[in-house]
Design a protein around this motif. Structure first.
Motif, mmCIF file in Angstrom:
data_model
loop_
_atom_site.group_PDB
_atom_site.id
_atom_site.type_symbol
_atom_site.label_atom_id
_atom_site.label_comp_id
_atom_site.label_asym_id
_atom_site.label_seq_id
_atom_site.Cartn_x
_atom_site.Cartn_y
_atom_site.Cartn_z
ATOM 1 N N LEU A 109 0.828 -1.213 0.000
ATOM 2 C CA LEU A 109 0.000 0.000 0.000
ATOM 3 C C LEU A 109 0.861 1.262 0.000
ATOM 4 O O LEU A 109 0.507 2.269 -0.621
ATOM 5 C CB LEU A 109 -0.939 -0.005 1.213
ATOM 6 C CG LEU A 109 -2.068 -1.045 1.152
ATOM 7 C CD1 LEU A 109 -2.785 -1.147 2.499
ATOM 8 C CD2 LEU A 109 -3.065 -0.687 0.058
ATOM 9 N N ILE A 110 2.008 1.198 0.677
ATOM 10 C CA ILE A 110 2.925 2.348 0.657
ATOM 11 C C ILE A 110 3.447 2.586 -0.771
ATOM 12 O O ILE A 110 3.574 3.726 -1.226
ATOM 13 C CB ILE A 110 4.108 2.116 1.621
ATOM 14 C CG1 ILE A 110 3.605 2.054 3.070
ATOM 15 C CG2 ILE A 110 5.160 3.215 1.467
ATOM 16 C CD1 ILE A 110 2.986 3.318 3.587
ATOM 17 N N GLY A 111 3.728 1.490 -1.484
ATOM 18 C CA GLY A 111 4.176 1.636 -2.872
ATOM 19 C C GLY A 111 3.117 2.283 -3.743
ATOM 20 O O GLY A 111 3.430 3.148 -4.584
ATOM 21 N N LEU A 112 1.865 1.894 -3.556
ATOM 22 C CA LEU A 112 0.780 2.512 -4.330
ATOM 23 C C LEU A 112 0.585 3.968 -3.925
ATOM 24 O O LEU A 112 0.261 4.818 -4.767
ATOM 25 C CB LEU A 112 -0.514 1.720 -4.117
ATOM 26 C CG LEU A 112 -0.547 0.352 -4.805
ATOM 27 C CD1 LEU A 112 -1.799 -0.425 -4.401
ATOM 28 C CD2 LEU A 112 -0.489 0.508 -6.322
ATOM 29 N N LEU A 113 0.772 4.253 -2.651
ATOM 30 C CA LEU A 113 0.701 5.648 -2.203
ATOM 31 C C LEU A 113 1.786 6.484 -2.890
ATOM 32 O O LEU A 113 1.538 7.622 -3.312
ATOM 33 C CB LEU A 113 0.879 5.691 -0.681
ATOM 34 C CG LEU A 113 0.632 7.023 0.024
ATOM 35 C CD1 LEU A 113 -0.815 7.481 -0.148
ATOM 36 C CD2 LEU A 113 0.961 6.911 1.508
ATOM 37 N N GLY A 114 2.970 5.900 -3.029
ATOM 38 C CA GLY A 114 4.054 6.595 -3.723
ATOM 39 C C GLY A 114 3.708 6.863 -5.178
ATOM 40 O O GLY A 114 3.993 7.941 -5.705
ATOM 41 N N LEU A 115 3.084 5.876 -5.832
ATOM 42 C CA LEU A 115 2.647 6.078 -7.223
ATOM 43 C C LEU A 115 1.657 7.242 -7.309
ATOM 44 O O LEU A 115 1.768 8.099 -8.199
ATOM 45 C CB LEU A 115 1.989 4.798 -7.744
ATOM 46 C CG LEU A 115 1.230 4.926 -9.074
ATOM 47 C CD1 LEU A 115 2.167 5.315 -10.201
ATOM 48 C CD2 LEU A 115 0.497 3.625 -9.393
ATOM 49 N N ALA A 116 0.712 7.273 -6.370
ATOM 50 C CA ALA A 116 -0.293 8.340 -6.380
ATOM 51 C C ALA A 116 0.350 9.712 -6.171
ATOM 52 O O ALA A 116 -0.018 10.692 -6.841
ATOM 53 C CB ALA A 116 -1.335 8.072 -5.295
ATOM 54 N N VAL A 117 1.312 9.768 -5.263
ATOM 55 C CA VAL A 117 2.011 11.041 -5.027
ATOM 56 C C VAL A 117 2.747 11.472 -6.301
ATOM 57 O O VAL A 117 2.726 12.644 -6.687
ATOM 58 C CB VAL A 117 2.987 10.911 -3.841
ATOM 59 C CG1 VAL A 117 3.888 12.141 -3.736
ATOM 60 C CG2 VAL A 117 2.215 10.716 -2.541
ATOM 61 N N GLY A 118 3.397 10.507 -6.966
ATOM 62 C CA GLY A 118 4.100 10.813 -8.211
ATOM 63 C C GLY A 118 3.168 11.340 -9.281
ATOM 64 O O GLY A 118 3.512 12.238 -10.043
ATOM 65 N N MET A 119 1.943 10.756 -9.369
ATOM 66 C CA MET A 119 0.949 11.245 -10.333
ATOM 67 C C MET A 119 0.626 12.716 -10.094
ATOM 68 O O MET A 119 0.500 13.510 -11.024
ATOM 69 C CB MET A 119 -0.368 10.465 -10.176
ATOM 70 C CG MET A 119 -0.393 9.070 -10.708
ATOM 71 S SD MET A 119 -2.064 8.411 -10.412
ATOM 72 C CE MET A 119 -1.815 6.695 -10.836
ATOM 73 N N ILE A 120 0.492 13.060 -8.824
ATOM 74 C CA ILE A 120 0.015 14.406 -8.481
ATOM 75 C C ILE A 120 1.112 15.458 -8.635
ATOM 76 O O ILE A 120 0.891 16.519 -9.219
ATOM 77 C CB ILE A 120 -0.543 14.412 -7.038
ATOM 78 C CG1 ILE A 120 -1.786 13.524 -6.961
ATOM 79 C CG2 ILE A 120 -0.878 15.836 -6.584
ATOM 80 C CD1 ILE A 120 -2.306 13.291 -5.557
ATOM 81 N N VAL A 121 2.318 15.146 -8.111
ATOM 82 C CA VAL A 121 3.352 16.195 -8.081
ATOM 83 C C VAL A 121 4.255 16.168 -9.323
ATOM 84 O O VAL A 121 4.945 17.152 -9.604
ATOM 85 C CB VAL A 121 4.199 16.093 -6.792
ATOM 86 C CG1 VAL A 121 3.309 16.184 -5.571
ATOM 87 C CG2 VAL A 121 5.023 14.817 -6.766
ATOM 88 N N ARG A 122 4.321 15.014 -10.035
ATOM 89 C CA ARG A 122 5.060 14.874 -11.296
ATOM 90 C C ARG A 122 6.569 15.082 -11.155
ATOM 91 O O ARG A 122 7.264 15.244 -12.141
ATOM 92 C CB ARG A 122 4.516 15.836 -12.365
ATOM 93 C CG ARG A 122 3.072 15.637 -12.697
ATOM 94 C CD ARG A 122 2.645 16.455 -13.887
ATOM 95 N NE ARG A 122 2.592 17.874 -13.590
ATOM 96 C CZ ARG A 122 2.173 18.798 -14.448
ATOM 97 N NH1 ARG A 122 1.799 18.428 -15.662
ATOM 98 N NH2 ARG A 122 2.146 20.060 -14.121
ATOM 99 N N SER A 123 7.069 15.108 -9.959
ATOM 100 C CA SER A 123 8.491 15.381 -9.744
ATOM 101 C C SER A 123 9.056 14.362 -8.754
ATOM 102 O O SER A 123 8.450 14.100 -7.707
ATOM 103 C CB SER A 123 8.678 16.796 -9.189
ATOM 104 O OG SER A 123 9.933 16.934 -8.550
ATOM 105 N N THR A 124 10.223 13.817 -9.082
ATOM 106 C CA THR A 124 10.861 12.845 -8.184
ATOM 107 C C THR A 124 11.266 13.502 -6.870
ATOM 108 O O THR A 124 11.045 12.951 -5.787
ATOM 109 C CB THR A 124 12.100 12.243 -8.872
ATOM 110 O OG1 THR A 124 11.686 11.583 -10.074
ATOM 111 C CG2 THR A 124 12.782 11.228 -7.970
#
Length: 248
Positions: free
Chosen positions: A153-168
């Protein structure tokens, strides 16, 4: 099926995916061992060798969260997201397939992280004469399953954050705040707010999933996973909405 194969090819062909996967396993085992070296046979009341062996999750969860974020942020950095949308114009479908691929990869990495951390630290405890846990002990299998789901679930949360902020870089900052700073500092807030962070902040609640001996005043393992899953789903939906409404 072609879209699924395409997303898998993109994820496995990036070196950072494998570096993050290996780093998550290695850091969890190393930190778990480090925390077990100063233990003696005189263990405190409520001793939980299973949860003790998973203390390396503190850092490994950040790496797994970044593994999720890195599945999409480089596409924005290189402009490849535009190419992806040319071949898969339905953004929701593209993101859903990406989430499936990331979930599958992170599930495997989380399972290996959990199993290696548990096995290595239990061997260390046993050799030091400290009470250790075995797979046949009550609650251990459930805790290890909960730990694997927690990291997934933490990995999916990271994916969602990446979608929103678009920056590593921004993804890393957000994940450090959500995974490390708020669970540590939030409970110190006064009144009801501090109590909410101590019990119901999704990361804190989710961590109860891999405790065999329940810590007083924490949520149950199943409730903790539900809270974290709802939070991850909510951020994923927010990510979908953001990606659908804005320009590339």
């Amino acid at each position: 099926m072609n879209l699924l194969r395409s997303e898998w090819t993109k994820l496995r062909s990036v070196r950072s995916t494998w570096i993050a996967a290996l780093s998550a396993v290695a850091s969890a085992v190393a930190l778990g061992l480090l925390g077990a070296f100063d233990l003696s046979s005189d263990v405190p009341a409520g001793w939980d060798p299973t949860a003790t062996s998973l203390k390396g999750f503190l850092f490994a969860q950040l790496i797994i969260g970044m593994l999720g974020a890195l599945s999409i942020t480089p596409e924005y950095a290189t402009g490849m997201i535009g190419t992806s949308l040319v071949f898969a114009p339905a953004r929701s479908r593209l993101l859903a397939v990406k989430a499936v691929v990331v979930a599958a990869v992170v599930l495997v990495v989380s399972f290996l992280t959990t199993v290696f951390s548990f096995a290595v630290v239990q061997l260390r405890l046993h050799s030091a004469g400290v009470p250790a846990a075995g797979l046949g002990d009550p609650g251990v299998i459930g805790a290890l399953a909960g730990a694997t789901l927690y990291l997934t679930l933490i990995g999916l949360l990271g994916l969602a954050v990446g979608m929103i902020v678009r920056s590593t870089t921004t993804s890393l900052a957000v994940l450090v705040g959500a995974l490390l700073l708020l669970p540590a500092l939030g409970p110190a807030l006064p009144g009801v707010l501090g109590g909410w962070f101590a019990h119901y902040w999704p990361i804190t609640a989710g961590q109860s999933a891999y405790a065999v001996v329940r810590v007083p005043e924490t949520v149950t393992p199943s409730l903790g996973l539900v809270i974290l899953a709802v939070a991850a789903a909510g951020v994923l939906i927010a990510g979908q909405v953001v990606v659908r409404r804005r320009d590339i």
